[in-house]
Design an enzyme around this catalytic site. Structure first.
Site, PDB file in Angstrom:
ATOM      1  N   LEU A  15       0.824  -1.223   0.030  1.00 10.96           N
ATOM      2  CA  LEU A  15      -0.036  -0.065  -0.156  1.00 10.96           C
ATOM      3  C   LEU A  15       0.960   1.373   0.051  1.00 10.96           C
ATOM      4  CD1 LEU A  15      -2.782  -0.929   2.601  1.00 10.96           C
ATOM      5  CD2 LEU A  15      -2.998  -1.118  -0.114  1.00 10.96           C
ATOM      6  N   LYS A  65      15.641  -6.377   2.330  1.00  7.08           N
ATOM      7  CA  LYS A  65      16.105  -5.352   3.269  1.00  7.08           C
ATOM      8  C   LYS A  65      17.637  -5.649   3.632  1.00  7.08           C
ATOM      9  CE  LYS A  65      11.765  -4.081   5.297  1.00  7.08           C
ATOM     10  NZ  LYS A  65      10.766  -3.874   6.341  1.00  7.08           N
ATOM     11  N   GLY A 125       9.543 -14.756  15.563  1.00  7.61           N
ATOM     12  CA  GLY A 125      10.166 -14.416  14.043  1.00  7.61           C
ATOM     13  C   GLY A 125      11.444 -13.830  14.140  1.00  7.61           C
ATOM     14  N   ASN A 149      12.022 -18.323  17.036  1.00  6.67           N
ATOM     15  CA  ASN A 149      11.994 -18.688  15.752  1.00  6.67           C
ATOM     16  C   ASN A 149      11.893 -19.961  15.539  1.00  6.67           C
ATOM     17  OD1 ASN A 149      11.885 -17.256  12.989  1.00  6.67           O
ATOM     18  ND2 ASN A 149      13.935 -18.212  12.991  1.00  6.67           N
ATOM     19  N   ARG A 150      11.182 -20.303  14.437  1.00  8.15           N
ATOM     20  CA  ARG A 150      11.089 -21.837  13.967  1.00  8.15           C
ATOM     21  C   ARG A 150      12.410 -22.369  13.597  1.00  8.15           C
ATOM     22  NH1 ARG A 150       8.321 -22.730   8.170  1.00  8.15           N
ATOM     23  NH2 ARG A 150      10.036 -21.317   7.762  1.00  8.15           N
ATOM     24  N   GLY A 232      -0.547  -4.195  12.041  1.00  6.16           N
ATOM     25  CA  GLY A 232       0.716  -3.263  11.849  1.00  6.16           C
ATOM     26  C   GLY A 232       0.645  -1.971  11.008  1.00  6.16           C
TER      27      GLY A 232
HETATM   28  P1  ATR Z   1      13.256 -13.797   5.517  1.00  3.67           P
HETATM   29  O1  ATR Z   1      13.327 -15.024   6.675  1.00  3.67           O
HETATM   30  O2  ATR Z   1      13.723 -14.317   4.498  1.00  3.67           O
HETATM   31  O3  ATR Z   1      13.849 -12.439   5.930  1.00  3.67           O
HETATM   32  P2  ATR Z   1      10.732 -12.591   6.355  1.00  3.67           P
HETATM   33  O4  ATR Z   1       9.437 -12.837   5.656  1.00  3.67           O
HETATM   34  O5  ATR Z   1      11.310 -11.557   6.733  1.00  3.67           O
HETATM   35  O6  ATR Z   1      11.655 -13.432   5.445  1.00  3.67           O
HETATM   36  O7  ATR Z   1      10.546 -13.709   7.796  1.00  3.67           O
HETATM   37  C1  ATR Z   1       9.961 -14.728   7.569  1.00  3.67           C
HETATM   38  C2  ATR Z   1       9.673 -15.165   9.137  1.00  3.67           C
HETATM   39  O8  ATR Z   1       8.598 -15.797   9.200  1.00  3.67           O
HETATM   40  C3  ATR Z   1      10.672 -15.953   9.652  1.00  3.67           C
HETATM   41  O9  ATR Z   1      10.843 -15.684  11.141  1.00  3.67           O
HETATM   42  C4  ATR Z   1      10.223 -17.453   9.386  1.00  3.67           C
HETATM   43  O10 ATR Z   1      10.789 -18.390  10.152  1.00  3.67           O
HETATM   44  P3  ATR Z   1      11.982 -19.257   9.880  1.00  3.67           P
HETATM   45  O11 ATR Z   1      13.290 -18.511  10.141  1.00  3.67           O
HETATM   46  O12 ATR Z   1      11.921 -20.475  10.338  1.00  3.67           O
HETATM   47  O13 ATR Z   1      11.885 -19.327   8.326  1.00  3.67           O
HETATM   48  C5  ATR Z   1       8.694 -17.146   9.646  1.00  3.67           C
HETATM   49  N1  ATR Z   1       7.867 -18.118   9.166  1.00  3.67           N
HETATM   50  C6  ATR Z   1       7.385 -18.057   8.056  1.00  3.67           C
HETATM   51  N2  ATR Z   1       6.664 -19.175   7.573  1.00  3.67           N
HETATM   52  C7  ATR Z   1       6.499 -19.950   8.827  1.00  3.67           C
HETATM   53  C8  ATR Z   1       5.803 -20.948   9.243  1.00  3.67           C
HETATM   54  N3  ATR Z   1       5.214 -21.664   8.296  1.00  3.67           N
HETATM   55  N4  ATR Z   1       6.018 -21.566  10.530  1.00  3.67           N
HETATM   56  C9  ATR Z   1       6.939 -20.726  11.445  1.00  3.67           C
HETATM   57  N5  ATR Z   1       7.423 -19.507  10.991  1.00  3.67           N
HETATM   58  C10 ATR Z   1       7.305 -19.058   9.808  1.00  3.67           C
END
Ligand code: ATR
Length: 265
Positions: A15, A65, A125, A149-150, A232
């Site tokens: 947006l 970023k 995250g 974080n996962r 947000g």
């Molecule tokens: P990037 O990791 O490339 O910076 P982002 O969109 O900024 O992308 O971050 C995605 C976040 O969402 C991460 O913390 C990601 O967890 P991982 O580091 O384990 O990938 C989290 N995320 C995305 N899908 C997820 C899911 N299905 N379960 C748990 N966490 C998820």
């Protein structure tokens, strides 16, 4: 006519053009703001266009970023500390990378009169925007910041810049006053975050960086057990306001009309 862009992948949902063009029009500036979906290889070329003054500035969003940084000549202290850039422009022949997410989050928390000082925070995250939230929480005086974080390694690598950060496994919870979702979980309406809402309790602030959909499951689940919830949108508006100020030297107005404008999507 000055040209500004937001670059990311995907970018369709953004947006930013709506918001920036509203302010451009309101301030009678000769400028236009567009969105552009790009592959990573294209970033270098876009930065070159800023050098050549074909583009006056860009916002950078997921997932660039961090990957934009090698092409820049100077990072502001906030961009350096977070290793994250969302605003780029040329000044005195240098290509500057700045980060307005930190001030965006701080302003959004202030907007709802929540005082972070001496409070415990749980950040979910460790992706692109997580370091900005952690820095903002630190600067606002949080007494404890826990991150979950996962992917554990990504959480651990964040500790290089934020050594007081406490880590817990994905799915676990701790006692916290403010719980922030920085993951992309929630962008799809059916996405769930498996945490124990009952264990966290009530009267806490649940903050989701996602604003579209306006209410993620993370927020609706928290609401069911009597917590305050915020999406947000206001943070998004404040980070854009700061970018606008950097580029145009004008602090654009945030009023009810503007907030409503973003609701129409
Ligand atoms: P990037 O990791 O490339 O910076 P982002 O969109 O900024 O992308 O971050 C995605 C976040 O969402 C991460 O913390 C990601 O967890 P991982 O580091 O384990 O990938 C989290 N995320 C995305 N899908 C997820 C899911 N299905 N379960 C748990 N966490 C998820």
């Amino acid at each position: 006519m000055k040209k500004f862009l937001v670059v990311g992948n995907p970018i369709n949902h953004s947006l930013s053009p709506k918001l920036h063009n509203y302010w451009i029009h309101q301030n009678k500036l000769k400028a236009v703001y567009e969105k552009k979906q790009v592959e990573e290889e294209k970033i270098k070329e876009i930065i070159r266009e800023i050098k050549e003054e074909k583009i006056s500035g860009i916002n950078v969003t997921v997932p660039f970023k961090q990957s934009v940084i090698p092409f820049l000549s100077f990072l502001t202290p906030v961009a350096k500390k977070t290793n994250s850039v969302n605003t780029v422009y040329k000044k005195e022949n240098q290509i500057i990378g700045d980060n307005t997410d930190v001030i965006g989050f701080k302003s959004a928390v202030k907007f709802i009169n929540f005082d972070v000082k001496y409070k415990k925070a749980l950040v979910l995250g460790a992706g692109g925007v997580a370091p900005s939230i952690i820095l903002a929480l630190e600067e606002m005086g949080a007494s404890e910041i826990t991150l979950s974080n996962r992917t554990q390694e990504k959480a651990e690598s964040l500790r290089k810049n934020f050594n007081k950060l406490k880590l817990i496994s994905w799915g676990k919870t701790v006692e916290a006053d403010i719980i922030i979702n920085t993951t992309s979980l929630g962008l799809n309406r059916e996405d769930k975050i498996k945490i124990d809402y009952n264990k966290i309790g009530s009267n806490k602030l649940f903050y989701d960086l996602i604003y579209n959909p306006t209410q993620t499951k993370f927020l609706s689940e928290a609401k069911k057990v009597n917590n305050q919830t915020e999406n947000g949108k206001i943070m998004f508006i404040y980070q854009a306001q700061q970018a606008f100020k950097i580029w145009h030297n004008i602090e654009p107005k945030i009023d009810d009309n503007l907030i409503k404008l973003l609701d129409n999507d």
